[in-house]
Design a protein around this motif. Structure first.
Motif, mmCIF file in Angstrom:
data_model
loop_
_atom_site.group_PDB
_atom_site.id
_atom_site.type_symbol
_atom_site.label_atom_id
_atom_site.label_comp_id
_atom_site.label_asym_id
_atom_site.label_seq_id
_atom_site.Cartn_x
_atom_site.Cartn_y
_atom_site.Cartn_z
ATOM 1 N N LEU A 60 0.853 -1.176 0.000
ATOM 2 C CA LEU A 60 0.000 0.000 0.000
ATOM 3 C C LEU A 60 0.894 1.232 0.000
ATOM 4 C CD1 LEU A 60 -2.704 -1.120 2.557
ATOM 5 C CD2 LEU A 60 -2.898 -1.046 0.067
ATOM 6 N N THR A 61 0.530 2.213 -0.796
ATOM 7 C CA THR A 61 1.399 3.374 -0.980
ATOM 8 C C THR A 61 1.155 4.489 0.023
ATOM 9 O OG1 THR A 61 -0.136 4.304 -2.600
ATOM 10 C CG2 THR A 61 1.653 2.905 -3.443
ATOM 11 N N ASP A 65 -4.450 5.247 0.044
ATOM 12 C CA ASP A 65 -4.517 4.014 -0.735
ATOM 13 C C ASP A 65 -5.204 2.930 0.088
ATOM 14 O OD1 ASP A 65 -3.971 2.335 -2.963
ATOM 15 O OD2 ASP A 65 -2.100 1.652 -2.043
#
Length: 101
Positions: A60-61, A65
């Motif tokens: 996950l960024t 996100d």
């Protein structure tokens, strides 16, 4: 049982032989989109099985996100999502103690 978003055809082909309510893990691969994961969860639920999305915090960024993925999973066919985890090897956790039902 575990699939990826791209493997839905295999579950669809075998769905008559899988007992209703069977949990089906949905792997979190780097080469799939959140849309594919959400669609997989929705279709698995639609077919009468229990989708179990696996969420890889390291992929996950951002918190946004994460929030977008969880919102998509919970809205797709009213899926309950329950998870608790923390990012490893980051200065601060991206995900901690999330529970949505």
């Amino acid at each position: 049982m575990e699939i990826t978003g791209k493997d839905l055809g295999q579950i669809e082909a075998a769905k008559s032989e899988i007992p209703a309510g069977t949990p089906i893990n949905i792997a979190f691969l780097g080469n799939e989109t959140h849309a594919q994961r959400i669609e997989a969860a929705a279709r698995i639920r639609q077919w009468g099985f229990e989708p179990v999305p696996i969420i890889s915090s390291r992929r996950l960024t951002s918190v946004q996100d994460r929030d977008e993925l969880l919102a998509g999973l919970t809205s797709a066919r009213d899926l309950p999502v329950s998870c608790s985890w923390a990012a490893i090897r980051r200065r601060r956790p991206v995900l901690t103690g999330i529970r949505s039902t």
